[in-house]
Design an enzyme around this catalytic site. Structure first.
Site, PDB file in Angstrom:
ATOM      1  N   GLU A 261      68.715 -36.507  19.443  1.00  0.00           N
ATOM      2  CA  GLU A 261      69.943 -35.751  19.190  1.00  0.00           C
ATOM      3  C   GLU A 261      69.960 -35.185  17.765  1.00  0.00           C
ATOM      4  OE1 GLU A 261      73.201 -36.387  22.050  1.00  0.00           O
ATOM      5  OE2 GLU A 261      73.218 -38.370  21.092  1.00  0.00           O
TER       6      GLU A 261
ATOM      7  N   GLU B 183      70.133 -42.426  27.047  1.00  0.00           N
ATOM      8  CA  GLU B 183      71.497 -42.940  27.163  1.00  0.00           C
ATOM      9  C   GLU B 183      71.890 -43.303  28.589  1.00  0.00           C
ATOM     10  OE1 GLU B 183      71.373 -41.003  23.192  1.00  0.00           O
ATOM     11  OE2 GLU B 183      70.542 -40.580  25.171  1.00  0.00           O
TER      12      GLU B 183
END
Length: 266
Positions: free
Chosen positions: A120, A140
């Protein structure tokens, strides 16, 4: 140089090198790291002698994402860092380049794990170099979590949507070669040389006119979602003033005189 126990800052010529420094945890994000990162971005932009930024990780890893053990317990240690987050609840997003974009070019030098929050943060950088054994991915969903650092928005704008959705929905790891193949990173280099490769690119940027470099970066991002007509108009608004600078005149003189230019941000 500033920094924290989990984020080191050093100068390499006109480049500020920020190093995620928690190798025993594969540089998993901690509050000390996030505070140091945000301060590093601000330090680079406030110092006109800094022309570029390199982000890397210590101990053969880039970043393994959020420290889930700390997230599940009370492991986010350091009252001074908690105070900073309380004073600016958006600080962690700014640190991860979700709500902040440095005006100086940011080059990622990736070795080893660059997953979850690491991938990210990567999406907030401008140029990306990775060692051959680097690993990428957004894990995730495997933990029942959401990649809330910006990936459901940014990734599909940086790589083809089919690849973005596969990465987001499978939570599987990607090799450096595969990441380069889908456009997530720009250059794959031998293991252990990512930082040298990033610094080489930074040196090339540093030799260019800093006002021009910063205007070009700003134009690329601000026109990304515009129509072509609006984007071209915005480009002229950004670009024409650069031609009136002393640096632009110096660049032309240096070319004519066959010498390196000496830019003064003027």
């Amino acid at each position: 140089m500033s920094g924290t126990e989990h984020l080191t800052v050093q100068r390499e010529g006109a480049t500020l090198v920020l190093t995620l420094n928690r190798p025993d945890a594969r540089n998993a994000l901690s509050l000390a790291m996030l505070v140091g990162l945000y301060d590093g971005w601000l330090q680079a932009d406030a110092d006109d002698s800094v022309r570029s930024i390199v982000l890397t990780g210590a101990g053969g890893a880039f970043c393994a994402g959020m420290d889930l053990k700390a997230l599940a317990g009370d492991g986010m240690q350091g009252q001074q860092y908690r105070d900073r987050l309380k004073a600016d609840p958006d600080l962690h997003w700014k640190a991860m380049l979700r709500h902040h974009r440095p005006r100086k070019p940011v080059i990622a030098a990736v070795e080893g794990h660059c997953v979850a929050g690491g991938t990210e943060i990567l999406q907030g950088t401008d140029i990306r170099v990775a060692g051959e054994s680097a690993t990428f991915g957004l894990f995730e969903v495997r933990h029942g979590l959401f990649p809330i650092g910006g990936s459901t928005v940014r990734l599909q704008r940086q790589i083809p949507r089919t690849h973005a959705l596969e990465m987001l929905l499978t939570g599987r790891p990607y090799s450096a070669r595969e990441a380069a193949g889908i456009g997530l990173i720009g250059r794959v280099v031998p293991d252990g040389t990512a930082l040298a490769g990033a610094l080489e690119i930074a040196e090339q940027i540093n030799a260019c006119g800093p006002l021009a470099v910063e205007a070009v970066k700003a134009s690329v991002y601000e026109t990304a979602e515009m129509t072509e007509t609006d984007g071209l108009a915005a480009e002229l608004a950004r670009g024409w003033p650069v031609f009136d600078t002393a640096d632009a005149k110096e660049g032309a003189r240096a070319f004519a005189e066959k010498r390196p230019p000496v830019y003064k941000r003027a």
